[in-house]
Design an enzyme around this catalytic site. Structure first.
Site, PDB file in Angstrom:
ATOM      1  CG  HIS A 388      -1.778  -1.277   1.220  1.00  0.00           C
ATOM      2  ND1 HIS A 388      -2.926  -1.404   0.492  1.00  0.00           N
ATOM      3  CD2 HIS A 388      -1.585  -2.466   1.843  1.00  0.00           C
ATOM      4  CE1 HIS A 388      -3.433  -2.623   0.676  1.00  0.00           C
ATOM      5  NE2 HIS A 388      -2.635  -3.282   1.498  1.00  0.00           N
ATOM      6  CB  THR A 389       2.089   2.774  -2.530  1.00  0.00           C
ATOM      7  OG1 THR A 389       2.553   1.441  -2.347  1.00  0.00           O
ATOM      8  CG2 THR A 389       3.236   3.649  -2.954  1.00  0.00           C
TER       9      THR A 389
END
Length: 568
Positions: A388-389
């Site tokens: 997740h970014t």
């Protein structure tokens, strides 16, 4: 009765809309898929996944800051506003176009594993992999060092000016947005299972620092709740006052090391003091007259280039967007590239990587010969990561453009939260394998495999598009699809962002998830070819991009997220 009939009719129309031809859609913009028009401006542009982050970036530009200053400011804010996805407990990669130098620079701001922890240590503990919530998953956070490297080389303002907007917001508070609140719902529902935490897990008892910081009152924030993080504001002020050394040599490093070691980890002050980012040369291939640039390993960006090399052998513009051939050839090329990724992508300081071979047109020709036109193939296991970014891009009045991506790895990283600092630590060590003789086998002082990748597109040596897309193993897939939409299918940047996406996942032939917008005829053709087709949602990434035509910037922002593009 009339109201009932109208409701049934509306429901029928909605159901039928799932199966209409992609080219039959009609949006207010006049384009096939666009939810809104591009933002066009001359002097500067910012595109992020949060409106306030974009506004901060523009404010920094108007104060005389560079694109690098504005990108750091936006990233700092997102570490406060979207802490599950990113923060100074994580790593960062950047591609920047320097107008003065007329070239691209790459920055690898990822950290290494502890020097005092060996592969044998992990095996002696009975581990077959590195647990996501284990202190062994925590590598040295590289983001803050990356900020100072980026600012020293390309910045104009001091760090206090760059961090001040977030310091003020973190003390005063902001409202939690809808998309971030929805992600917390996912965390509450699936986090324990994803991290393999015990069935009797209790937030407040087992993760007291995390709970106090991110679950005030015993639950994650909902949409419209006020988020305040005075601890992070104080940490940012310390970094602004004392510089890089505050994080890697002073009080912050000491607190991190002490807390991780209390939990059984091996990080030391030496690991922090010896950390440094690496300036690297981006790697590229030419795709139909455009040069596509990615960060080399230990990141996964080369897979984008491999996929494009394979797809260059097909006339996708003739087949058209959403055609069975488009989806089939794309999916098969992705599987081939990901099979190579699982074998060859790692820390180049520990393995000799065949980069030139993998990116050659000759190698792509050989791989393309393995693809059947009428049936799916199994090319071996691929490397799939669900991290997740955040991604953001900024361009300034002088023509400099920054493509920046930053992440905690998993949501809130390792969940390990040192007291009084205001952030959680990443778990990027999950990118290692404990299998012997693998390119990503764990080793002391080694950078793990990374999913986060910024991208850039040039044409005839001139900057054209700074872009990126979030979502773990979706990132290379998203990069390729954006480029196909622009180059092969003639979409503008916003339409290329909004068009329905494809996500292939799994080993062997795997499965192919489609967003709504692909025709039933295409789905049926894919099923006849042996594809396991599914309708998916949520897992298709988040895009931001800026295009430059030599005079104006064109900004586009992901309709699946909270963000926006802003120019001036």
């Amino acid at each position: 009765m009339l109201r009932y009939i109208k409701s049934i009719a509306l429901l029928s129309i909605l159901c039928l809309s799932l199966f209409v031809q992609a080219d039959a859609q009609d949006r207010l913009s006049g384009e096939l898929f666009t939810t809104r028009s591009e933002v066009i401006a001359r002097h500067g542009m910012a595109a992020t996944n949060h409106p306030l982050a974009s506004q901060i970036a523009i404010d920094i530009l108007k104060q005389g800051g560079s694109a690098a200053d504005a990108a750091i400011a936006a990233n700092a804010f997102l570490g406060f506003a979207d802490p599950a996805m990113n923060g100074i407990g994580g790593d960062m990669f950047v591609i920047i176009w320097s107008e003065e130098d007329q070239k691209l620079y790459g920055l690898n701001a990822s950290g290494k594993s502890p020097v005092n922890l060996t592969l044998q240590d992990l095996k002696d503990q009975g581990l077959s992999s590195i647990p996501a919530s284990s202190p062994h998953s925590v590598t040295v956070p590289g983001t803050v060092d990356g900020w100072f490297e980026l600012q020293e080389r390309f910045g104009k303002l001091d760090m206090e000016s760059v961090l001040r907007p977030t310091i003020d917001y973190a003390r005063e508070g902001i409202a939690v947005t809808s998309t971030i609140a929805e992600m917390y719902d996912y965390l509450e529902r699936d986090l324990i299972r994803g991290y393999t935490l015990p069935d009797d897990f209790d937030w407040e008892q087992d993760l007291p620092n995390f709970s106090e910081l991110y679950r005030p009152g015993g639950e994650f924030h909902n949409k419209g709740d006020v988020r305040i993080n005075r601890e992070l504001a104080a940490t940012y002020e310390m970094i602004a006052d004392e510089g890089r050394s505050a994080f890697y040599e002073g009080e912050i490093a000491e607190e991190i090391v002490e807390h991780v070691r209390e939990k059984g980890g091996y990080l030391t002050m030496e690991d922090f003091e010896n950390h440094s980012s690496k300036w690297v040369d981006p790697v590229s291939v030419n795709y139909r007259g455009y040069d596509v640039w990615e960060i080399p390993p230990n990141a996964q960006g080369m897979s984008v280039l491999q996929i494009l090399n394979i797809l260059e052998g097909y006339d996708l513009s003739e087949y058209g967007f959403g055609s069975p051939q488009h989806v089939h050839y794309y999916t098969e090329a992705k599987k081939l590239a990901y099979a190579d990724m699982s074998k060859y992508y790692g820390d180049p300081d520990f393995s000799e990587l065949p980069i030139d071979t993998l990116l050659s047109k000759e190698y792509a020709d050989l791989r393309r010969e393995e693809i059947r036109d009428d049936w799916v193939q199994d090319y071996g296991p691929g490397l799939e990561e669900n991290n997740h970014t955040i991604y953001l891009t900024v361009a300034d009045n002088e023509g400099n453009m920054v493509s920046l991506i930053q992440s905690n790895s998993w949501m809130f990283g390792s969940l390990i939260t040192p007291p009084d600092l205001g952030f959680a630590l990443q778990n990027r060590g999950t990118g290692f394998t404990l299998e012997e003789n693998h390119v990503n086998t764990y080793a002391s002082g080694k950078r793990p495999f990374h999913t986060i990748i910024p991208a850039f597109l040039t044409k005839e040596g001139e900057p054209y598009i700074s872009f990126g897309l979030t979502g773990g193993s979706m990132q290379p897939q998203g990069h390729v699809q954006i480029l196909l939409n622009v180059i092969d299918f003639g979409m503008n940047l916003q339409e290329a962002s909004d068009a329905p996406r494809i996500r292939h996942s799994g080993s062997g032939t795997g499965s192919t998830e489609l967003e709504s917008g692909f025709s039933y005829e295409t789905v049926r053709s894919l099923l006849k070819m042996g594809h396991d087709v599914k309708y998916g949602f949520e897992r298709f990434g988040g895009f931001q991009g800026i295009m430059f035509d030599g005079t104006f910037y064109y900004g586009a922002s992901e309709s699946r997220k909270d963000g926006q593009a802003i120019g001036y």
